[in-house]
Enzyme design. Sequence first.
Site, PDB file in Angstrom:
ATOM      1  CB  THR A  16      10.412 -29.640  30.718  1.00 33.96           C
ATOM      2  OG1 THR A  16      11.340 -29.777  31.687  1.00 33.96           O
ATOM      3  CG2 THR A  16       8.785 -29.993  30.896  1.00 33.96           C
ATOM      4  CB  VAL A  17       8.056 -26.081  27.366  1.00 36.58           C
ATOM      5  CG1 VAL A  17       7.102 -25.460  26.376  1.00 36.58           C
ATOM      6  CG2 VAL A  17       7.676 -25.929  28.611  1.00 36.58           C
ATOM      7  CB  ALA A  46      18.969 -23.833  19.703  1.00 35.05           C
ATOM      8  CB  ILE A 139      -6.511 -21.434  30.571  1.00 32.05           C
ATOM      9  CG1 ILE A 139      -6.320 -22.482  31.931  1.00 32.05           C
ATOM     10  CG2 ILE A 139      -7.631 -20.768  30.462  1.00 32.05           C
ATOM     11  CD1 ILE A 139      -6.796 -21.816  33.004  1.00 32.05           C
ATOM     12  N   GLY A 190       8.961 -31.597  42.061  1.00 32.71           N
ATOM     13  CA  GLY A 190       9.371 -30.784  40.766  1.00 32.71           C
ATOM     14  C   GLY A 190       8.420 -29.691  40.439  1.00 32.71           C
ATOM     15  CE  LYS A 208       2.638 -17.849  34.703  1.00 30.20           C
ATOM     16  NZ  LYS A 208       2.454 -18.783  35.290  1.00 30.20           N
ATOM     17  N   GLY A 307       3.069 -26.954  33.210  1.00 32.72           N
ATOM     18  CA  GLY A 307       3.829 -28.391  32.897  1.00 32.72           C
ATOM     19  C   GLY A 307       4.027 -28.612  31.574  1.00 32.72           C
TER      20      GLY A 307
END
Length: 441
Positions: A16-17, A46, A139, A190, A208, A307
């Site tokens: 996704t990213v 890849a 952010i 999701g 994080k 996201g």
Amino acid sequence: MSTPKTIKIGLCGFGTVGQGVWQHLERARTDLEARLGVKLELARAAVRDLKRARDVAIPADKITGDALSIANDPSLAIVCELIGGTTLAREVTLAALKRGAIVVSANKALLCDHGAELFETARKHGGQLLFEASVAGGIPIIKALREGLVANRFTQIYGILNGTCNYILTRMVQEGAPYATILADAKRLGYAEADESLDVDGWDTAHKASVLAFLAHGVWIKTDKMIVEGIAKITQADLKHAAALGYGIKLLAVITRDFAANQLFVRVHPTLIPEERVLASVNGVFNGVSVTGDVVGTTTYIGRGAGRDATASAVISDIVDAAAILATGKAVPSIPGSSSYASSQPPSLAPLEKITGRYYVRTLVKDEPGVLAQIATVMANHKVSIASVTQPEVAEEGTASLILTTHLSNEHAIRETLADLARLPSVVEAPLLLRIGDFAE
């Protein structure tokens, strides 16, 4: 006129990213090249499964199933590690750093578990590691700590760093639905993975928090050295009673440092946060971070925390910085904990006795005379002073639900108190503990 330098970029991971990075970088490439004075070429990507259909189409000759071949390709000056996990991702990152490449990573778990090794490898071999996308998605909190707020010492950082938990808590408040129902919806939409534990048990936030603690204070704090608690035990009764007291409940990472004692503590837990605080109004999948520095005071950052597009935006920001480094030869600012940073004595972990605050305790007890006196005695034995007691609702027949708040106490005393309360014959189930976040600003 000379031909602009071409900087080739390889992506390890095209989920996704990765697809978002490719799509948005291609769209913005002409403008970015004009600003940078160099050509940007998305050279290779890849993937895990060569046959899998994807939303973003790229030429077949640019796809490989071998991520290490990208990490080891000397023509690729920038390698984006977007694989996830800490096994292959670590191998790829180390391989690229050992040949002096710039690695861009969104992998907070990798940084938390292996950050010291990765930064030392980068230093030794002339590589660099950029990781804006690893915390709070879109952010720019890492840039803020490393660049914009460089003149500050940070006494307090706290924030909402997991969009899944914030989405669940927000909907519980807005709709009055139970945790399990909202979690099922989050999975369907999701926002939560099939195995939601990484998010809802607090571990994603802890990874994080480890990255932010390193940036602010130069030490890597492993998750087993933190208090890490999740949101699964939060009920509608907790949310309603918190609101009656003037609080919202958010899953927060809290990083505090006492500079006089040179002590640091990092914790992750659901927190009652005063409604007047900005972060109390950060809802849905959004993240928010409050940073208190000794020069600037308190600044707050809010935006989409996860996201495809938010994370891709942060990755591309690092790619642009990496291209600027390669074009100008100017390195990114040193950060605390890196070998080139002349830091003071690193902080030690604060003992639990030094971590003070007020607390919210909910417990289910037998509905019989003398129970409250027993609870008050246990709390008094540990010098935990009761501020308020409420019986908010009718529980099952023969039981009563009690909610207590305390005056100022500390983590050691409250842990001992809860352990003794759980052993009382009159206590039906183990008490729930929440912290009250009276954050100074």
